[in-house]
Design a protein around this motif. Structure first.
Motif, short mmCIF file in Angstrom:
data_model
loop_
_atom_site.label_atom_id
_atom_site.label_comp_id
_atom_site.label_asym_id
_atom_site.label_seq_id
_atom_site.Cartn_x
_atom_site.Cartn_y
_atom_site.Cartn_z
N LYS B 13 6.66 -113.09 -90.18
CA LYS B 13 7.14 -112.62 -88.88
C LYS B 13 8.30 -111.61 -89.40
O LYS B 13 9.05 -111.81 -90.14
CB LYS B 13 7.96 -113.68 -88.34
CG LYS B 13 8.30 -113.49 -87.05
CD LYS B 13 7.41 -113.20 -85.74
CE LYS B 13 8.07 -112.65 -84.64
NZ LYS B 13 6.97 -112.26 -83.65
N ARG B 14 8.29 -110.33 -88.59
CA ARG B 14 9.03 -109.46 -88.69
C ARG B 14 9.86 -109.22 -87.70
O ARG B 14 9.52 -109.24 -86.42
CB ARG B 14 8.75 -108.07 -89.39
CG ARG B 14 8.30 -108.19 -90.77
CD ARG B 14 7.57 -107.12 -91.00
NE ARG B 14 6.20 -106.83 -90.56
CZ ARG B 14 4.98 -107.50 -91.00
NH1 ARG B 14 5.06 -107.95 -92.08
NH2 ARG B 14 3.79 -107.48 -90.42
N PHE B 15 11.35 -108.90 -87.51
CA PHE B 15 12.18 -108.52 -86.42
C PHE B 15 12.67 -107.13 -86.94
O PHE B 15 13.59 -106.94 -87.65
CB PHE B 15 13.30 -109.46 -86.00
CG PHE B 15 12.77 -110.87 -85.82
CD1 PHE B 15 12.04 -110.81 -84.64
CD2 PHE B 15 13.17 -112.04 -86.61
CE1 PHE B 15 11.45 -112.30 -84.40
CE2 PHE B 15 12.55 -113.26 -86.27
CZ PHE B 15 12.01 -113.30 -85.13
N ASP B 22 8.45 -114.42 -94.89
CA ASP B 22 7.42 -113.62 -95.55
C ASP B 22 6.30 -114.32 -96.30
O ASP B 22 6.48 -115.20 -97.42
CB ASP B 22 8.41 -112.91 -96.74
CG ASP B 22 7.76 -111.87 -97.51
OD1 ASP B 22 6.65 -111.49 -97.14
OD2 ASP B 22 8.17 -111.54 -98.31
N ARG B 23 4.97 -114.26 -95.92
CA ARG B 23 3.94 -114.67 -96.51
C ARG B 23 3.96 -116.36 -96.90
O ARG B 23 3.97 -116.54 -98.05
CB ARG B 23 3.28 -113.84 -97.47
CG ARG B 23 2.77 -112.58 -97.19
CD ARG B 23 2.72 -111.56 -98.08
NE ARG B 23 4.11 -111.18 -98.75
CZ ARG B 23 4.30 -110.67 -99.63
NH1 ARG B 23 3.41 -110.15 -100.39
NH2 ARG B 23 5.57 -110.36 -99.82
N LEU B 24 4.20 -117.02 -96.05
CA LEU B 24 4.26 -118.44 -96.31
C LEU B 24 2.98 -119.38 -96.43
O LEU B 24 2.16 -118.88 -95.62
CB LEU B 24 5.09 -119.35 -95.51
CG LEU B 24 6.86 -118.96 -95.14
CD1 LEU B 24 7.43 -120.19 -94.47
CD2 LEU B 24 7.25 -119.12 -96.73
N LEU B 56 4.85 -115.83 -81.91
CA LEU B 56 3.57 -115.38 -82.47
C LEU B 56 3.80 -114.75 -83.78
O LEU B 56 4.78 -113.77 -83.70
CB LEU B 56 2.89 -114.24 -81.69
CG LEU B 56 2.01 -114.87 -80.33
CD1 LEU B 56 1.70 -113.84 -79.67
CD2 LEU B 56 0.93 -115.93 -80.72
N PRO B 57 2.94 -115.22 -84.86
CA PRO B 57 3.32 -114.56 -86.02
C PRO B 57 2.79 -113.19 -85.99
O PRO B 57 1.73 -112.75 -85.39
CB PRO B 57 2.61 -115.43 -87.10
CG PRO B 57 1.71 -116.16 -86.35
CD PRO B 57 2.12 -116.07 -85.02
N ASP B 58 3.28 -112.34 -86.91
CA ASP B 58 2.83 -110.86 -86.92
C ASP B 58 1.70 -110.95 -88.15
O ASP B 58 0.77 -110.00 -87.72
CB ASP B 58 3.97 -110.12 -87.65
CG ASP B 58 4.98 -109.71 -86.87
OD1 ASP B 58 4.70 -109.75 -85.64
OD2 ASP B 58 6.23 -109.72 -87.28
N ASP B 59 1.42 -111.92 -88.76
CA ASP B 59 0.44 -112.04 -89.92
C ASP B 59 0.30 -113.34 -90.18
O ASP B 59 1.19 -114.21 -90.09
CB ASP B 59 0.83 -111.15 -91.26
CG ASP B 59 0.08 -110.06 -91.34
OD1 ASP B 59 -1.20 -110.12 -91.18
OD2 ASP B 59 0.51 -109.01 -91.70
N GLY B 60 -1.06 -113.69 -90.48
CA GLY B 60 -1.31 -115.26 -91.09
C GLY B 60 -1.85 -116.08 -90.17
O GLY B 60 -2.11 -115.52 -88.95
N LEU B 208 13.33 -122.27 -99.17
CA LEU B 208 13.09 -120.92 -98.58
C LEU B 208 14.28 -120.01 -99.06
O LEU B 208 15.36 -120.54 -98.74
CB LEU B 208 13.07 -120.98 -97.22
CG LEU B 208 11.80 -121.71 -96.54
CD1 LEU B 208 11.43 -121.61 -94.98
CD2 LEU B 208 10.58 -121.18 -97.33
N HIS B 209 14.12 -118.71 -99.07
CA HIS B 209 15.06 -117.84 -99.23
C HIS B 209 14.57 -116.55 -98.72
O HIS B 209 13.66 -116.00 -99.17
CB HIS B 209 15.54 -117.72 -100.68
CG HIS B 209 16.80 -116.88 -101.10
ND1 HIS B 209 17.97 -117.13 -100.62
CD2 HIS B 209 16.89 -115.72 -101.66
CE1 HIS B 209 18.75 -116.14 -101.02
NE2 HIS B 209 18.29 -115.35 -101.58
N ARG B 210 15.37 -115.94 -97.85
CA ARG B 210 15.13 -114.64 -97.18
C ARG B 210 13.53 -114.72 -96.55
O ARG B 210 12.85 -113.66 -96.89
CB ARG B 210 15.11 -113.65 -98.06
CG ARG B 210 16.76 -113.40 -98.54
CD ARG B 210 17.15 -112.15 -98.98
NE ARG B 210 18.36 -112.22 -99.14
CZ ARG B 210 19.26 -111.17 -99.73
NH1 ARG B 210 18.49 -110.39 -100.31
NH2 ARG B 210 20.49 -111.14 -99.96
N GLY B 211 13.18 -115.73 -96.13
CA GLY B 211 11.78 -115.82 -95.34
C GLY B 211 10.71 -116.11 -96.27
O GLY B 211 9.65 -116.23 -96.15
#
Lengths: 377, 311
Positions: B13-15, B22-24, B56-60, B208-211
């Motif tokens: 997810k990006r804002f 980031d790609r979990l 909603l996620p951007d990806d995944g 988690l660190h920075r997503g």
């Protein structure tokens, strides 16, 4: 589905039952405003403060002065000795009308000629000025006719021939005494309902967003449409109740006649309430805090009021604004409510307004529901 | 694996320019408490909100009970319960009315939710508060009520976003007892927490660190991954200790803790005498120097260090 909507309905009324200030806001301000409007809102002009400068000092000029003194429309606020007195009195707002009876006034009259009287009117409030001037004209012409008849009688018709005139047989339909309260009270019902329902709906939904219950509800299996129905139905019912209360005050307290069919009004009110709910819902999708909602409501409701024909005639507006008024649901509802109250007409006459309201309600609701769904993501 | 209930693949997810998640990739099994741990802004809440399908996620992809959540969000809602940091209670409704409200939204039969509510209210010591308005409950009781509302429809998956933040220790313990009970019933739980002692109670942890996910393992497994060892030095005034120890060779990181300092060293046997000597030489008071097993906090700092993601 029904159970979820019903539960939302129950919840909303439970909250209302607990919230004393909401119940207060629901009932007291509309009633007070109804009473205020009923008493204060009037176009009629009485007790116009007046100064009369009589430079003729004759029997005739005193008779004309007396005609003004005895009229309920004018109140002699002060005397005047010079033209300056009149100017000062108008400037200081001591008087609204200054009458100057020039020297030689009676001389001309006695010769059977027309004689001028100057009327100075404070035009700041153009409406009152116009109406006051109308009364001045009426009194002056009545005085003139009486004098002419009297003169003709005294001189054996040698002077002051009675002039030929068209006599008007005036019949005001629906409001025979031109009681402006009869005009305002039904309008106030529509305006108050719009303000109350838009506010209630917008605030109720924005509050759920603010407190976080909206998000919590959205993770349940409830569908957005169910939420919207469950959330707006209570205010629809409240709106009907409010119209009944305010209308009862209008009929029982202010004696405004209701000549039409209750069901026609109920039908029109229902369509109008749907518009109000949709506007509230739309505002709620644009706002995240109740403060924003408050500001938006003010921004939306005021123009709707001004453009509705509540007190400013739509026909006198510039063409562009007249087009804008077609989108204002209050415009149609005012026609419906005034017509059912005073004219007693039914659907055969009011169907264009009903149709317009239905179309506005349908399009606003569609936009509101779509926007609401989008605002959830 | 048949008992995998939650599966996330490549979740992002990006804002704007910021990548919040980031790609979990992770899975949660039946009866497992899966912890998301990380500093503020690590992407814990965003991950939770995507799992709960309020964002909603951007990806995944996310699958819950084998159902694609993104494609059929309505179908999973019946099985999932989401408890955000502040549960959306109606403060002007009573405890009972709140429970009833959520039970009706999930269309739980009245006999079922009534008996469930009774049991949970008893377990959380709240039966005497049933007629009280939710707004008049303490913070801990509000969270317990939130949990009861979230559980009234017997979900298979429970998502808890920092549920015990601002809750007193007694209520926290009771809260965890409820969670352990649910684990016994086979509920899969994803919990994010800022309390590292709570992280230790989880079955598995994702750091988690920075997503991005830095590590994912059981608490014991994570500890085993930590290179080197942890030495605890206790003192009344830890500040001078920290100044000395951080300059010594073989010391990677020194953390101030309440009772002293924790020094992360490459080799305990070799560095322990050296530290002792250095402290003695500086004349700083220290009451105890010993090798300890690392806490999750130590671990977290050390593992981030190892990944070179700290700046």
């Amino acid at each position: 589905m029904l159970r979820r909507i019903l539960e939302l309905l129950i919840k909303e009324f439970l909250q209302l039952k607990r919230d004393r200030s909401a119940r207060f806001r629901l009932l007291v301000p509309p009633v007070i405003q109804m009473l205020l409007f009923g008493y204060a809102a009037t176009f009629e002009v009485f007790n116009v403060s007046t100064a009369i400068l009589d430079l003729d000092r004759s029997q005739e000029s005193r008779a004309l002065t007396a005609a003004f003194v005895h009229s309920a429309r004018f109140r002699i606020a002060r005397g005047a000795e010079t033209q300056r007195d009149i100017r000062q009195a108008v400037e200081a707002s001591e008087v609204q009308v200054g009458l100057v009876i020039p020297p030689g006034f009676s001389e001309l009259l006695r010769k059977g000629e027309s004689s001028p009287v100057q009327a100075i009117v404070d035009g700041t409030n153009s409406n009152t000025a116009l109406i006051a001037l109308g009364y001045v004209g009426q009194i002056a012409s009545a005085f003139g006719q009486d004098y002419a008849q009297d003169l003709a009688h005294r001189t054996g018709r040698a002077l002051g021939r009675p002039m030929v005139s068209v006599s008007l047989e005036e019949r005001y339909w629906y409001n025979p005494n031109l009681n402006s309260r009869w005009f305002f009270v039904p309008g106030v019902i529509g305006t108050l309902t719009l303000i109350t329902i838009v506010n209630l709906t917008a605030f109720a939904i924005v509050r759920e967003r603010e407190v976080g219950t909206l998000e919590q509800i959205l993770v349940t299996p409830i569908r957005p449409v169910e939420f919207i129905i469950g959330k707006t139905l209570p205010f629809f019912l409240i709106g009907l109740l409010e119209v009944s209360i305010v209308a009862s005050i209008g009929m029982l307290w202010f004696q405004v006649p209701f000549r039409g069919n209750v069901f026609v009004l109920l039908f029109g009110t229902s369509l109008f309430l749907l518009c109000a709910l949709a506007i509230g819902l739309l505002i709620s999708t644009l706002c995240t805090t109740q403060q924003q909602a408050f500001a938006s409501n003010f921004f939306v409701l005021n123009p709707m009021f001004i453009l509705s024909g509540f007190s400013f005639p739509i026909a006198s507006m510039p063409q562009f604004l007249q087009w804008v008024t077609y989108a204002d649901p209050l415009r149609y509802f005012l026609v419906i409510i005034r017509a059912t109250f005073l004219k007693g007409v039914g659907l055969d006459v009011l169907w264009p307004q009903m149709l317009a309201l239905a179309a506005i309600a349908l399009s606003l609701l569609t936009i509101a529901v779509l926007r609401f769904r989008k605002s959830l993501d | 694996m048949a008992d995998v209930v939650v599966e996330a693949r490549g979740l992002s997810k990006r804002f704007g320019a910021l990548t919040a998640v980031d790609r979990l990739d992770f899975t949660v099994r039946r009866g497992e408490i899966f912890g998301l741990v990380g500093p503020d802004g690590a992407g814990k809440t965003t991950t939770m909100r995507m799992l709960a399908s309020v964002m909603l996620p951007d990806d995944g992809q996310i699958e819950i009970d084998g159902i694609d959540v993104l494609r059929h969000p309505e179908r999973t809602k019946q099985h999932v319960s989401y408890m955000p940091q502040r549960f959306g209670l109606y403060e002007d409704l009573t405890v009972d009315e709140n429970i009833r409200f959520y039970a009706d939204l999930f269309e739980v039969p009245p006999q079922v939710w009534r008996s469930r509510a009774d049991a949970m209210l008893t377990a959380s010591d709240m039966t005497t508060f049933r007629a009280r308005l939710a707004g008049q409950l303490s913070g801990g009781m509000k969270q317990k009520l939130g949990l009861i509302c979230a559980l009234v429809h017997t979900p298979g998956v429970l998502l808890l976003d920092e549920p015990t933040t601002g809750v007193d220790p007694v209520s926290r313990r009771e809260f965890w007892e409820i969670l352990y009970g649910l684990r016994g019933e086979g509920v899969a739980m994803v919990i994010s927490t800022a309390y590292l002692d709570e992280a230790e109670r989880c079955d598995r942890l994702a750091l988690l660190h920075r997503g991005a996910m830095v590590h994912c393992d059981t608490p014991a497994g994570l500890k085993a991954r930590m290179p080197g060892a942890m030495i605890e030095i206790m003192a009344a005034d830890p500040r001078p200790l920290w100044e000395i120890v951080r300059t010594l060779p073989g010391v990677k990181e020194v953390l101030l803790v309440g009772t002293g300092v924790h020094a992360h060293v490459d080799d305990a046997d070799r560095r322990l005498p050296e530290i002792e000597q250095a402290i003695g030489a500086a004349g700083v008071a220290a009451s105890r120097i010993a090798r300890v097993s690392p806490s999750i906090e130590d671990l977290f700092v050390a593992l981030l260090e190892l990944n070179g993601k700290r700046d």
